[in-house]
Motif scaffolding. Structure first.
Motif, PDB file in Angstrom:
ATOM      1  N   SER A  96      20.369   5.040   4.623  1.00 19.80           N
ATOM      2  CA  SER A  96      19.523   6.240   4.642  1.00 19.80           C
ATOM      3  C   SER A  96      20.136   7.381   5.445  1.00 19.80           C
ATOM      4  O   SER A  96      19.594   8.493   5.466  1.00 19.80           O
ATOM      5  CB  SER A  96      18.141   5.899   5.214  1.00 19.80           C
ATOM      6  N   MET A  97      21.261   7.125   6.094  1.00 18.15           N
ATOM      7  CA  MET A  97      21.926   8.140   6.899  1.00 18.15           C
ATOM      8  C   MET A  97      23.186   8.625   6.184  1.00 18.15           C
ATOM      9  O   MET A  97      23.712   7.963   5.301  1.00 18.15           O
ATOM     10  CB  MET A  97      22.267   7.587   8.282  1.00 18.15           C
ATOM     11  N   THR A  98      23.661   9.791   6.563  1.00 21.24           N
ATOM     12  CA  THR A  98      24.846  10.366   5.934  1.00 21.24           C
ATOM     13  C   THR A  98      26.115   9.676   6.433  1.00 21.24           C
ATOM     14  O   THR A  98      26.092   8.927   7.413  1.00 21.24           O
ATOM     15  CB  THR A  98      24.956  11.867   6.224  1.00 21.24           C
ATOM     16  N   ILE A  99      27.212   9.959   5.746  1.00 26.62           N
ATOM     17  CA  ILE A  99      28.504   9.435   6.173  1.00 26.62           C
ATOM     18  C   ILE A  99      28.805   9.909   7.593  1.00 26.62           C
ATOM     19  O   ILE A  99      29.240   9.118   8.441  1.00 26.62           O
ATOM     20  CB  ILE A  99      29.616   9.895   5.204  1.00 26.62           C
ATOM     21  N   LEU A 100      28.557  11.173   7.866  1.00 30.81           N
ATOM     22  CA  LEU A 100      28.793  11.733   9.198  1.00 30.81           C
ATOM     23  C   LEU A 100      27.966  11.005  10.248  1.00 30.81           C
ATOM     24  O   LEU A 100      28.484  10.639  11.320  1.00 30.81           O
ATOM     25  CB  LEU A 100      28.470  13.224   9.207  1.00 30.81           C
ATOM     26  N   GLU A 101      26.687  10.776   9.958  1.00 26.04           N
ATOM     27  CA  GLU A 101      25.807  10.104  10.926  1.00 26.04           C
ATOM     28  C   GLU A 101      26.237   8.662  11.153  1.00 26.04           C
ATOM     29  O   GLU A 101      26.187   8.159  12.287  1.00 26.04           O
ATOM     30  CB  GLU A 101      24.361  10.174  10.435  1.00 26.04           C
ATOM     31  N   ASN A 102      26.671   7.977  10.095  1.00 27.56           N
ATOM     32  CA  ASN A 102      27.167   6.611  10.242  1.00 27.56           C
ATOM     33  C   ASN A 102      28.418   6.572  11.114  1.00 27.56           C
ATOM     34  O   ASN A 102      28.556   5.703  11.975  1.00 27.56           O
ATOM     35  CB  ASN A 102      27.463   6.001   8.874  1.00 27.56           C
ATOM     36  N   MET A 103      29.333   7.492  10.882  1.00 24.34           N
ATOM     37  CA  MET A 103      30.554   7.549  11.673  1.00 24.34           C
ATOM     38  C   MET A 103      30.242   7.828  13.143  1.00 24.34           C
ATOM     39  O   MET A 103      30.862   7.255  14.047  1.00 24.34           O
ATOM     40  CB  MET A 103      31.491   8.613  11.119  1.00 24.34           C
ATOM     41  N   SER A 104      29.277   8.685  13.367  1.00 26.50           N
ATOM     42  CA  SER A 104      28.883   9.012  14.738  1.00 26.50           C
ATOM     43  C   SER A 104      28.282   7.793  15.442  1.00 26.50           C
ATOM     44  O   SER A 104      28.560   7.534  16.614  1.00 26.50           O
ATOM     45  CB  SER A 104      27.884  10.168  14.736  1.00 26.50           C
ATOM     46  N   LEU A 105      27.452   7.034  14.709  1.00 25.24           N
ATOM     47  CA  LEU A 105      26.887   5.810  15.281  1.00 25.24           C
ATOM     48  C   LEU A 105      27.979   4.830  15.689  1.00 25.24           C
ATOM     49  O   LEU A 105      27.945   4.263  16.787  1.00 25.24           O
ATOM     50  CB  LEU A 105      25.951   5.145  14.267  1.00 25.24           C
ATOM     51  N   ALA A 106      28.944   4.641  14.790  1.00 30.17           N
ATOM     52  CA  ALA A 106      30.038   3.709  15.073  1.00 30.17           C
ATOM     53  C   ALA A 106      30.868   4.192  16.257  1.00 30.17           C
ATOM     54  O   ALA A 106      31.318   3.391  17.085  1.00 30.17           O
ATOM     55  CB  ALA A 106      30.916   3.544  13.843  1.00 30.17           C
ATOM     56  N   ASP A 107      31.068   5.490  16.333  1.00 31.09           N
ATOM     57  CA  ASP A 107      31.872   6.083  17.402  1.00 31.09           C
ATOM     58  C   ASP A 107      31.220   5.890  18.767  1.00 31.09           C
ATOM     59  O   ASP A 107      31.905   5.860  19.797  1.00 31.09           O
ATOM     60  CB  ASP A 107      32.053   7.579  17.112  1.00 31.09           C
ATOM     61  N   SER A 122      32.385  18.240  17.764  1.00 33.13           N
ATOM     62  CA  SER A 122      33.806  18.273  18.096  1.00 33.13           C
ATOM     63  C   SER A 122      34.550  17.053  17.566  1.00 33.13           C
ATOM     64  O   SER A 122      35.782  17.032  17.531  1.00 33.13           O
ATOM     65  CB  SER A 122      33.993  18.361  19.616  1.00 33.13           C
ATOM     66  N   ARG A 123      33.805  16.023  17.135  1.00 37.23           N
ATOM     67  CA  ARG A 123      34.417  14.798  16.637  1.00 37.23           C
ATOM     68  C   ARG A 123      34.507  14.760  15.106  1.00 37.23           C
ATOM     69  O   ARG A 123      35.085  13.828  14.545  1.00 37.23           O
ATOM     70  CB  ARG A 123      33.600  13.581  17.107  1.00 37.23           C
ATOM     71  N   ILE A 124      33.946  15.759  14.439  1.00 37.26           N
ATOM     72  CA  ILE A 124      33.918  15.741  12.975  1.00 37.26           C
ATOM     73  C   ILE A 124      35.320  15.708  12.380  1.00 37.26           C
ATOM     74  O   ILE A 124      35.593  14.979  11.426  1.00 37.26           O
ATOM     75  CB  ILE A 124      33.112  16.941  12.437  1.00 37.26           C
ATOM     76  N   GLY A 125      36.230  16.480  12.955  1.00 35.28           N
ATOM     77  CA  GLY A 125      37.609  16.480  12.476  1.00 35.28           C
ATOM     78  C   GLY A 125      38.241  15.098  12.583  1.00 35.28           C
ATOM     79  O   GLY A 125      38.976  14.670  11.674  1.00 35.28           O
ATOM     80  N   TYR A 126      37.941  14.406  13.679  1.00 31.57           N
ATOM     81  CA  TYR A 126      38.461  13.046  13.866  1.00 31.57           C
ATOM     82  C   TYR A 126      37.894  12.107  12.810  1.00 31.57           C
ATOM     83  O   TYR A 126      38.620  11.278  12.241  1.00 31.57           O
ATOM     84  CB  TYR A 126      38.091  12.553  15.265  1.00 31.57           C
ATOM     85  N   TYR A 127      36.596  12.228  12.529  1.00 32.77           N
ATOM     86  CA  TYR A 127      35.976  11.374  11.511  1.00 32.77           C
ATOM     87  C   TYR A 127      36.623  11.609  10.141  1.00 32.77           C
ATOM     88  O   TYR A 127      36.865  10.660   9.395  1.00 32.77           O
ATOM     89  CB  TYR A 127      34.471  11.658  11.409  1.00 32.77           C
ATOM     90  N   ARG A 128      36.895  12.862   9.828  1.00 31.22           N
ATOM     91  CA  ARG A 128      37.535  13.174   8.544  1.00 31.22           C
ATOM     92  C   ARG A 128      38.916  12.527   8.455  1.00 31.22           C
ATOM     93  O   ARG A 128      39.297  12.002   7.408  1.00 31.22           O
ATOM     94  CB  ARG A 128      37.644  14.688   8.360  1.00 31.22           C
ATOM     95  N   GLU A 129      39.657  12.562   9.546  1.00 28.21           N
ATOM     96  CA  GLU A 129      40.988  11.952   9.552  1.00 28.21           C
ATOM     97  C   GLU A 129      40.893  10.446   9.350  1.00 28.21           C
ATOM     98  O   GLU A 129      41.713   9.847   8.646  1.00 28.21           O
ATOM     99  CB  GLU A 129      41.705  12.267  10.867  1.00 28.21           C
TER     100      GLU A 129
END
Length: 257
Positions: A96-107, A122-129
């Protein structure tokens, strides 16, 4: 190093369905080792993983990580050092969460949560990489709900998310079983690369005998709560699928299957 020492596990104790699975089970996986585990249903593979991760408690014995006894440590505390990927792709992500939100949770796994924003821009660029290395185009779909992704895309994300923080151990519980052959190959190649790059101590349970032969530096076969085959290094390299299948068939005949 990961070690199970003199593990005893009984299911349904004191009932007519009582079953002793482990009776003095021992296993040691050296630091940086990659053990592939095969075995029939009910042989104890998943129970072993659950004991390592703290999902279930043994009646007796010790679980040691890096020489430290963590047998009584809560599951969520072990998660700071352990990444786990399940058979079902939906178990490693939040649909139910976005890819960005999932990545943030894991981070942020293992960190304290306050009342601030859940996503650090500030971490969005890192998630994209991180997502770009999957070669699935997910880095351009950061606002998409994870539930809208395919099983293979979700499993790739689950694998990536489980290894984003500085873990030491990776537990793979039949993590390609629910995938089509092409996607499973991609996930295995990604798994191998991540394990090598991060030098993770890894245990992979699989029913795919070819993957068990091709990946990792150790092959274990379990049966009725015991390790009946343990091949390492050059011994493992000299094995083929037919060797393992022959032992499987031999066990099946002995069990009357």
């Amino acid at each position: 190093m990961l070690e199970l020492k003199d593990i005893h596990k009984i299911y349904n104790p004191g009932t007519v369905n009582e079953m002793c699975l482990f009776d003095g089970f021992n296993l040691k996986v050296e630091k940086g080792g990659f053990a592939a585990v095969v075995g029939s249903n009910g042989s104890g593979k998943t129970s072993m993983l659950n004991i390592i991760c703290g999902s279930i408690r043994p009646e007796a014995g010790q679980v040691l990580m890096g020489g430290k006894n963590i047998t009584k440590e809560k599951e969520y505390k072990r998660n700071a050092k352990i990444g786990r990927v399940y058979q079902n792709p939906s178990m490693g992500t939040c649909p139910s969460m976005t890819i960005l939100e999932n990545m943030s949770l894991a981070d942020n796994k293992g960190k304290l949560y306050g009342l601030g924003r859940g996503t650090d821009k500030s971490r969005i660029g890192y998630y994209r990489e991180q997502l770009r290395q999957l070669n699935l185009g997910l880095e351009d779909r950061m606002d998409a709900k994870v539930g809208a992704l395919s099983g293979g895309q979700r499993q790739a994300m689950a694998l990536l998310m489980s290894t984003m923080t500085p873990i030491e151990f990776l537990i793979l519980d039949e993590h390609t079983a629910a995938l089509d052959p092409k996607t499973a190959e991609m996930i295995m190649e990604l798994t191998d690369r991540i394990v090598r790059e991060k030098e993770l101590t890894t245990i992979m349970v699989t029913h795919n005998l070819r993957y068990a032969i091709e990946y990792g530096n150790r092959l274990l076969m379990m049966h009725q709560g015991e390790v009946i085959l343990d091949k390492k290094g050059e011994e493992k390299k000299g094995m083929c699928v037919e060797d393992v299948l022959a032992l499987f068939n031999e066990i099946s005949i002995e069990c009357g299957n």
